[in-house]
Design a protein around this motif. Structure first.
Motif, PDB file in Angstrom:
ATOM      1  N   PRO A 153     -30.655 -24.695 -36.186  1.00 38.07           N
ATOM      2  CA  PRO A 153     -30.738 -26.158 -36.105  1.00 38.07           C
ATOM      3  C   PRO A 153     -29.609 -26.892 -36.802  1.00 38.07           C
ATOM      4  O   PRO A 153     -29.156 -27.947 -36.335  1.00 38.07           O
ATOM      5  N   VAL A 154     -29.122 -26.356 -37.940  1.00 36.98           N
ATOM      6  CA  VAL A 154     -28.070 -27.064 -38.685  1.00 36.98           C
ATOM      7  C   VAL A 154     -26.770 -27.135 -37.898  1.00 36.98           C
ATOM      8  O   VAL A 154     -25.922 -28.002 -38.163  1.00 36.98           O
ATOM      9  N   ALA A 155     -26.572 -26.256 -36.918  1.00 39.60           N
ATOM     10  CA  ALA A 155     -25.370 -26.259 -36.090  1.00 39.60           C
ATOM     11  C   ALA A 155     -25.628 -27.066 -34.823  1.00 39.60           C
ATOM     12  O   ALA A 155     -25.694 -26.528 -33.714  1.00 39.60           O
ATOM     13  N   ALA A 156     -25.805 -28.369 -34.987  1.00 38.60           N
ATOM     14  CA  ALA A 156     -26.000 -29.299 -33.859  1.00 38.60           C
ATOM     15  C   ALA A 156     -27.183 -28.892 -32.986  1.00 38.60           C
ATOM     16  O   ALA A 156     -27.122 -28.977 -31.759  1.00 38.60           O
ATOM     17  N   ASP A 157     -28.290 -28.457 -33.637  1.00 37.34           N
ATOM     18  CA  ASP A 157     -29.498 -28.051 -32.913  1.00 37.34           C
ATOM     19  C   ASP A 157     -29.217 -26.950 -31.890  1.00 37.34           C
ATOM     20  O   ASP A 157     -29.759 -26.950 -30.776  1.00 37.34           O
ATOM     21  N   TYR A 158     -28.410 -25.968 -32.289  1.00 41.09           N
ATOM     22  CA  TYR A 158     -28.009 -24.924 -31.356  1.00 41.09           C
ATOM     23  C   TYR A 158     -29.139 -23.935 -31.104  1.00 41.09           C
ATOM     24  O   TYR A 158     -29.798 -23.461 -32.037  1.00 41.09           O
ATOM     25  N   VAL A 159     -29.362 -23.589 -29.809  1.00 43.39           N
ATOM     26  CA  VAL A 159     -30.338 -22.583 -29.386  1.00 43.39           C
ATOM     27  C   VAL A 159     -29.724 -21.765 -28.257  1.00 43.39           C
ATOM     28  O   VAL A 159     -29.078 -22.319 -27.351  1.00 43.39           O
ATOM     29  N   VAL A 160     -29.902 -20.447 -28.300  1.00 38.09           N
ATOM     30  CA  VAL A 160     -29.495 -19.592 -27.193  1.00 38.09           C
ATOM     31  C   VAL A 160     -30.637 -18.649 -26.853  1.00 38.09           C
ATOM     32  O   VAL A 160     -31.277 -18.075 -27.745  1.00 38.09           O
ATOM     33  N   ASN A 161     -30.912 -18.520 -25.554  1.00 33.31           N
ATOM     34  CA  ASN A 161     -31.917 -17.590 -25.039  1.00 33.31           C
ATOM     35  C   ASN A 161     -31.259 -16.735 -23.966  1.00 33.31           C
ATOM     36  O   ASN A 161     -30.709 -17.267 -22.988  1.00 33.31           O
ATOM     37  N   THR A 162     -31.295 -15.418 -24.136  1.00 33.28           N
ATOM     38  CA  THR A 162     -30.661 -14.528 -23.166  1.00 33.28           C
ATOM     39  C   THR A 162     -31.690 -13.991 -22.174  1.00 33.28           C
ATOM     40  O   THR A 162     -32.886 -13.911 -22.462  1.00 33.28           O
ATOM     41  N   ASP A 163     -31.209 -13.618 -21.001  1.00 31.29           N
ATOM     42  CA  ASP A 163     -32.006 -12.826 -20.076  1.00 31.29           C
ATOM     43  C   ASP A 163     -31.960 -11.369 -20.528  1.00 31.29           C
ATOM     44  O   ASP A 163     -31.143 -10.982 -21.360  1.00 31.29           O
ATOM     45  N   SER A 164     -32.831 -10.550 -19.970  1.00 35.24           N
ATOM     46  CA  SER A 164     -32.779  -9.116 -20.255  1.00 35.24           C
ATOM     47  C   SER A 164     -31.564  -8.499 -19.577  1.00 35.24           C
ATOM     48  O   SER A 164     -31.210  -8.863 -18.451  1.00 35.24           O
ATOM     49  N   ALA A 165     -30.940  -7.561 -20.271  1.00 29.39           N
ATOM     50  CA  ALA A 165     -29.813  -6.822 -19.699  1.00 29.39           C
ATOM     51  C   ALA A 165     -30.052  -5.334 -19.926  1.00 29.39           C
ATOM     52  O   ALA A 165     -30.412  -4.922 -21.029  1.00 29.39           O
ATOM     53  N   THR A 166     -29.837  -4.534 -18.890  1.00 31.09           N
ATOM     54  CA  THR A 166     -30.075  -3.095 -18.958  1.00 31.09           C
ATOM     55  C   THR A 166     -28.780  -2.350 -18.662  1.00 31.09           C
ATOM     56  O   THR A 166     -28.133  -2.609 -17.638  1.00 31.09           O
ATOM     57  N   ASP A 167     -28.397  -1.443 -19.553  1.00 33.87           N
ATOM     58  CA  ASP A 167     -27.151  -0.703 -19.390  1.00 33.87           C
ATOM     59  C   ASP A 167     -27.323   0.719 -19.923  1.00 33.87           C
ATOM     60  O   ASP A 167     -28.380   1.068 -20.469  1.00 33.87           O
ATOM     61  N   PHE A 168     -26.252   1.523 -19.792  1.00 35.99           N
ATOM     62  CA  PHE A 168     -26.351   2.955 -20.039  1.00 35.99           C
ATOM     63  C   PHE A 168     -25.394   3.421 -21.132  1.00 35.99           C
ATOM     64  O   PHE A 168     -24.306   2.872 -21.313  1.00 35.99           O
ATOM     65  N   GLY A 169     -25.823   4.441 -21.848  1.00 37.81           N
ATOM     66  CA  GLY A 169     -24.995   5.142 -22.802  1.00 37.81           C
ATOM     67  C   GLY A 169     -25.296   6.631 -22.720  1.00 37.81           C
ATOM     68  O   GLY A 169     -25.984   7.093 -21.791  1.00 37.81           O
ATOM     69  N   TYR A 170     -24.820   7.401 -23.700  1.00 41.50           N
ATOM     70  CA  TYR A 170     -25.035   8.840 -23.649  1.00 41.50           C
ATOM     71  C   TYR A 170     -25.242   9.406 -25.047  1.00 41.50           C
ATOM     72  O   TYR A 170     -24.955   8.746 -26.061  1.00 41.50           O
ATOM     73  N   VAL A 171     -25.754  10.629 -25.088  1.00 41.79           N
ATOM     74  CA  VAL A 171     -26.010  11.373 -26.319  1.00 41.79           C
ATOM     75  C   VAL A 171     -25.410  12.767 -26.159  1.00 41.79           C
ATOM     76  O   VAL A 171     -25.587  13.403 -25.112  1.00 41.79           O
ATOM     77  N   ILE A 172     -24.684  13.235 -27.175  1.00 40.76           N
ATOM     78  CA  ILE A 172     -24.205  14.616 -27.169  1.00 40.76           C
ATOM     79  C   ILE A 172     -24.408  15.194 -28.570  1.00 40.76           C
ATOM     80  O   ILE A 172     -24.446  14.454 -29.558  1.00 40.76           O
ATOM     81  N   GLY A 173     -24.551  16.512 -28.646  1.00 37.88           N
ATOM     82  CA  GLY A 173     -24.753  17.109 -29.958  1.00 37.88           C
ATOM     83  C   GLY A 173     -24.722  18.621 -29.921  1.00 37.88           C
ATOM     84  O   GLY A 173     -24.653  19.253 -28.854  1.00 37.88           O
ATOM     85  N   VAL A 174     -24.796  19.216 -31.110  1.00 40.55           N
ATOM     86  CA  VAL A 174     -24.852  20.667 -31.270  1.00 40.55           C
ATOM     87  C   VAL A 174     -25.899  20.975 -32.337  1.00 40.55           C
ATOM     88  O   VAL A 174     -26.217  20.134 -33.180  1.00 40.55           O
TER      89      VAL A 174
END
Length: 365
Positions: A153-174
């Motif tokens: 609110p102190v920053a000029a009543d700033y509000v942000v609402n995002t939509d859902s986003a779905t993306d990919f990553g990976y896992v590797i190991g030993v």
């Protein structure tokens, strides 16, 4: 011995994790892939943090909200060499809100407060190939969904609402194991995941506009280890590194010149525990945890800096099921949060969290 002890250790060290790295909630553990045969697993942790501070003599209130940490998993052996696991968790999250009279909650037209809520869900498909002589390699794909809402609110009543986003990553190991002494060492790398967020921003300066931003959940490395040190006794622990400077959220219409969310330093989180098998049915464990502080100003949307913790866990084993329970106390590190200027910083001290968890692992064969 190994199976019952490991369940107590995993719960105590992981299911009740709280506030590691600020937004880090699950620790992205993959111990399920090392279970024998085919199993299903359910785990639920609950954390009640107590986080408060002051700015310009005004109390923030208890800003951190309680939260649940769910985990679901399925593991099976495809053949003698190859194992498969499917794991659901919520790796990162935030739920924070300040008092209405707090300086940074001082808006012009709205009755909103300084607050932030962020949710992630992830599903990891993991394969493990056993080479022999105790060595194995693992890797897989992670799909992750993220959604967030922030009000300043102190920053000029700033509000942000995002939509859902779905993306990919990976896992590797030993990994390397020696079952005769219940020994295992596993090194796992989790890639960063980049999300392109569609969002709605509003403030007194721009009105209401649609925009987009990129945010990355950070890359991380987990080192997990365990070994038998005496009859019925298991020493275990972990080291987790998270590259938080990769995580920057900078919506184009946020009024200040700095980003809405960013980090200067990575985090190192350590745990060390001791488990003991009291009988054929019951095992217990105690775990100590530590995360080093950065001693740098932090965001008001995550006003803690490091921690130490102690946890107690126990497992009761039946013919097919293992039921674990645990409790953990976390002393959250003191922090200084950025304010409207050098003379308006907030100080957070004397904060803590209590966590409890339950886990059920059921053998399908």
């Amino acid at each position: 011995m190994k199976k019952a002890l490991l369940q107590a250790c995993v719960l105590c060290a992981g299911a009740t994790a709280a506030h590691a790295g600020g937004l880090d909630r699950s620790g992205q553990g993959i111990n399920l892939i090392f279970e024998e045969g085919s199993v299903v697993q359910f785990r639920l942790g609950y954390t009640d943090p107590d986080v408060s501070g002051t700015m310009l003599g005004v109390d923030s209130g208890d800003v951190a909200k309680d939260f649940f940490s769910p985990h679901l998993g399925f593991k099976t052996s495809l053949n003698e060499k190859l194992d498969f696991a499917l794991i659901y968790d919520e790796p990162y999250g935030a739920d924070i809100a300040y008092a209405s009279n707090y300086p940074l909650s001082a808006g012009t037209l709205t009755n909103d407060v300084l607050r932030a809520k962020a949710d992630t869900d992830a599903v990891t498909a993991l394969l493990r190939y056993k080479f022999g002589n105790g060595f194995s390699a693992l890797g897989g794909l992670r799909v992750q969904r993220v959604k967030a809402s922030v009000s300043v609110p102190v920053a000029a009543d700033y509000v942000v609402n995002t939509d859902s986003a779905t993306d990919f990553g990976y896992v590797i190991g030993v990994a390397w194991e020696k079952p005769e002494i219940a020994a295992r060492v596993a090194l796992t790398y989790n890639s960063k995941i980049s999300h392109d967020l569609s969002q709605t921003e509003s403030s007194l300066l721009v009105g209401t506009v649609n925009s987009s931003s990129e945010i990355e959940t950070p890359q991380s490395v987990n080192l997990d280890f365990q070994t038998g040190v005496a009859p019925r006794t298991l020493l275990f622990g972990s080291i987790r590194w998270v590259d938080w400077p990769q995580t920057v959220y900078d919506p184009p219409n946020y009024p200040p010149t700095s980003a809405l969310v960013d980090y200067d330093d990575p985090t190192w989180t350590y745990s060390l525990g001791l488990g003991y098998q009291f009988s054929e049915q019951f095992s217990g464990a105690v775990t100590l945890g530590y995360e080093s502080s950065t001693n740098e100003p932090v965001s008001n949307l995550g006003p803690t800096d490091g921690f130490w913790s102690i946890g107690l866990g126990g497992t009761y084993s039946m013919e097919r099921a293992k039921i674990s329970g645990g409790v953990r106390y976390t002393d959250l590190g003191d922090a200084t949060a950025d304010g409207a200027g050098p003379g308006a910083r907030a100080n957070f001290s004397g904060n803590s969290a209590w966590s409890v968890g339950i886990q059920v692992t059921y053998a399908l064969n």
